[in-house]
Design a protein around this motif. Sequence first.
Motif: not given
Length: 417
Positions: A278-286
């Motif tokens: 989930a944190a990786t998904n966030l980072q993929s957009h950030a």
Amino acid sequence: MSEPTTSTTHPKSSAATVQRRVSLRIGAIAESATLAVDAKAKALKAEGRPVIGFGAGEPDFPTPDYIVEAAIEASRVPSNHRYTPAGGLPDLKAAIAAKTARDSGYQVKPDQVLVTNGGKQAVYQAFATLLDPGDEVLLPTPYWTTYPEAIRLAGGVPVDVFAGTDAGYLVSLDQLEAARTERTKVLLFCSPSNPTGAVYSPEQVRAIGEWALEHGIWVVTDEIYEHLVYDGVRAASMPVEVPELAETCVVLNGVAKTYAMTGWRVGWMLGPRDVVKAATNLQSHATSNVANVSQHAAIAALTGDLAAVATMREAFDRRRRTMVSMLNDIDGVHCPVPQGAFYAYPSVEGVLGRTIRGRTPGTSVELAELILEEVEVAVVPGEAFGPSGYLRLSYALGDADLAEGVGRIQKLLAEGR
């Protein structure tokens, strides 16, 4: 016939809407006090003033040569000029897993690793992934200045749990239990500590971990100072001391402090696969991937030996003893001996209220301003880390500057009446 008057204001706009140029969420964030103090010290130095800065939390050593050479070589490889996986290079994730097992005994797989743009991104993304609005985070205080801001940005509520000099800045189980409510979701844990340098014993770490496990509380544990410990002290990793906690624990770390790589911006978080995904998904957009050259430098750091780290730790230890001794020689100042990191955190409550050069500081902010303006020494006031009445001084600077800077403070505060 006269022309009708026109208005540039949209008819549906309210005064509040027009006036609010920055969102309430972002407008509520406080500036990083440590970076602000460091920037002010550097600006005064640029003007030619003999300022000595104790504000920055970064080693004064250069990044070891073998790490720099790895980065130079990586910059010549065309594949490093392109996007790479948002969660980190596979080789770096494997190196982080191996390094974690080597240094703390915590066994994780590469798919439990997320490589972030410095430790601060790991902190924010951990809270953003775990917290819903209104969730409470127990925050041992004094705390690193970024923790409460990251918690609030993620919609959480920081709950300060303060331990002062009489407790060696270590919170107790009784204090944590008293602060726990039905809304408590996470405990933030940092040992060795920024800003105090306090280190919890393995027994204390185990007891706190077992308490968190018993009450279903997640732990976010920051281990970035793990190698900077003194006096034979060991930095214990909570999921190693309490293996059953692994499914509700996130470990934060990075290369910044251990390898003098603050500017390379490589940190990471370790945790359960669903949380890391989930944190990786966030980072993929950030931000997407961390700079590839920096990632290759980090691989070299983590797979190399720790000889350079030992050299830096020896210097920090020497400076630590000098600084603490000099601070405790000042009437009204009490500085517990830090066992880790590279900070001293003296209580200056005995100095507040004294008149010094016509000024009577009543808070540590006012005292820090007095010290900077009168003797050109930059320190960070305790308000940046919790209650007033304290100062943080980093001993990650040269021996001569350290002695000169603390010496100036000694002379100034000796004038107090």
